[in-house]
Design a protein around this motif. Structure first.
Motif, short mmCIF file in Angstrom:
data_model
loop_
_atom_site.label_atom_id
_atom_site.label_comp_id
_atom_site.label_asym_id
_atom_site.label_seq_id
_atom_site.Cartn_x
_atom_site.Cartn_y
_atom_site.Cartn_z
N TRP A 1 36.87 52.69 35.15
CA TRP A 1 37.61 52.19 34.11
C TRP A 1 38.76 51.39 34.58
N SER A 2 39.59 52.01 35.33
CA SER A 2 41.02 51.11 35.75
C SER A 2 40.67 50.58 37.14
N GLY A 3 39.32 50.36 37.64
CA GLY A 3 39.27 49.91 38.80
C GLY A 3 39.71 50.34 40.10
N ASP A 4 40.13 51.55 40.09
CA ASP A 4 40.58 52.61 41.00
C ASP A 4 39.47 52.90 41.95
N SER A 5 38.12 52.98 41.68
CA SER A 5 36.92 53.50 42.41
C SER A 5 35.88 52.87 42.06
N THR A 6 35.36 52.26 43.37
CA THR A 6 34.11 51.56 43.35
C THR A 6 32.89 52.17 44.11
N TYR A 7 31.82 51.83 44.04
CA TYR A 7 30.64 52.39 44.62
C TYR A 7 29.80 51.35 44.91
N TYR A 8 28.85 51.30 46.25
CA TYR A 8 27.92 50.33 46.17
C TYR A 8 26.82 50.93 46.99
N VAL A 9 25.55 50.38 46.54
CA VAL A 9 24.34 50.70 47.29
C VAL A 9 24.50 50.12 48.79
N ASP A 10 24.00 51.06 49.55
CA ASP A 10 23.98 50.76 51.00
C ASP A 10 23.83 49.08 51.60
N SER A 11 22.70 48.62 50.99
CA SER A 11 22.24 47.29 51.34
C SER A 11 23.40 46.37 51.20
N VAL A 12 24.35 46.63 50.26
CA VAL A 12 25.17 45.20 49.72
C VAL A 12 26.73 45.75 50.61
N LYS A 13 27.05 47.08 51.00
CA LYS A 13 28.06 47.41 51.45
C LYS A 13 28.72 46.47 52.46
N GLY A 14 29.96 45.91 52.35
CA GLY A 14 30.40 44.88 53.31
C GLY A 14 30.30 43.77 53.23
N ARG A 15 29.34 43.33 52.10
CA ARG A 15 28.95 42.14 51.66
C ARG A 15 29.40 41.79 50.25
N PHE A 16 29.34 42.66 49.50
CA PHE A 16 29.71 42.37 48.00
C PHE A 16 30.75 43.23 47.64
N THR A 17 31.60 42.76 46.67
CA THR A 17 32.82 43.49 46.03
C THR A 17 32.73 43.13 44.50
N ILE A 18 32.49 44.26 43.85
CA ILE A 18 33.09 44.50 42.59
C ILE A 18 34.46 44.74 42.07
N SER A 19 34.73 43.86 41.08
CA SER A 19 36.37 43.94 40.67
C SER A 19 36.11 43.71 39.19
N ARG A 20 37.30 44.09 38.58
CA ARG A 20 37.59 43.87 37.09
C ARG A 20 38.79 43.74 36.52
N ASP A 21 38.89 42.74 35.57
CA ASP A 21 40.26 42.29 34.92
C ASP A 21 39.92 42.85 33.45
N ASN A 22 40.82 43.87 33.18
CA ASN A 22 40.59 44.42 31.90
C ASN A 22 41.30 43.63 30.74
N ALA A 23 42.29 42.88 31.24
CA ALA A 23 42.86 41.88 30.53
C ALA A 23 42.30 40.82 29.67
N LYS A 24 41.20 40.34 30.58
CA LYS A 24 40.07 39.27 30.27
C LYS A 24 38.74 40.11 29.99
N ASN A 25 38.62 41.23 29.85
CA ASN A 25 37.25 41.80 29.62
C ASN A 25 36.27 41.34 30.46
N THR A 26 36.44 41.24 31.73
CA THR A 26 35.54 40.62 32.63
C THR A 26 35.38 41.47 33.85
N VAL A 27 34.22 41.65 34.23
CA VAL A 27 33.93 42.30 35.63
C VAL A 27 33.14 41.43 36.50
N TYR A 28 33.63 41.43 37.64
CA TYR A 28 32.96 40.24 38.67
C TYR A 28 32.06 41.02 39.98
#
Length: 119
Positions: A53-80
């Motif tokens: 919810w607050s962006g303080d925890s992320t988790y990835y499938v092994d195949s994308v670790k180190g290459r993909f980054t998930i993030s969010r901007d709650n003020a913009k209602n957007t996840v990247y």
């Protein structure tokens, strides 16, 4: 009710980068865990990444670790989803999804955005 709209997909060469965005409707975006999934032709949909919810925890499938980054901007209602060092096997339709609790399945899904990585 949450409506999700993905954007940012496209065609990119192997080794390139793309950033996917998922815009959510409503005023309660910060109360949802957000996830990214993908489905390649002829394959089942697979989990890619999730962010709490607050962006303080992320988790990835092994195949994308180190290459993909998930993030969010709650003020913009957007996840990247920032995708670097893309590989042809990353080619898929990418979906964002939302759920309220960590132990539950995802309740809301976007329509998907196509990512194609050429070799």
């Amino acid at each position: 009710q949450v409506q999700l709209v993905e954007s940012g997909g496209g065609l990119v060469q192997a080794g390139g980068s793309l950033r996917l965005s998922c815009a959510a409707s409503g005023r309660t975006f910060s109360s949802y865990i957000m996830g990214w999934f993908r489905q390649a032709p002829g394959k089942e949909r697979e989990f890619v990444a999730r962010i709490w919810w607050s962006g303080d925890s992320t988790y990835y499938v092994d195949s994308v670790k180190g290459r993909f980054t998930i993030s969010r901007d709650n003020a913009k209602n957007t996840v990247y989803l920032q995708m670097n060092s893309l590989k042809p096997e990353d080619t898929a339709v990418y979906y964002c999804a939302a759920k309220r609790t960590s132990g539950a399945g995802y309740d809301y899904w976007g329509q998907g955005t196509q990512v194609t990585v050429s070799s």
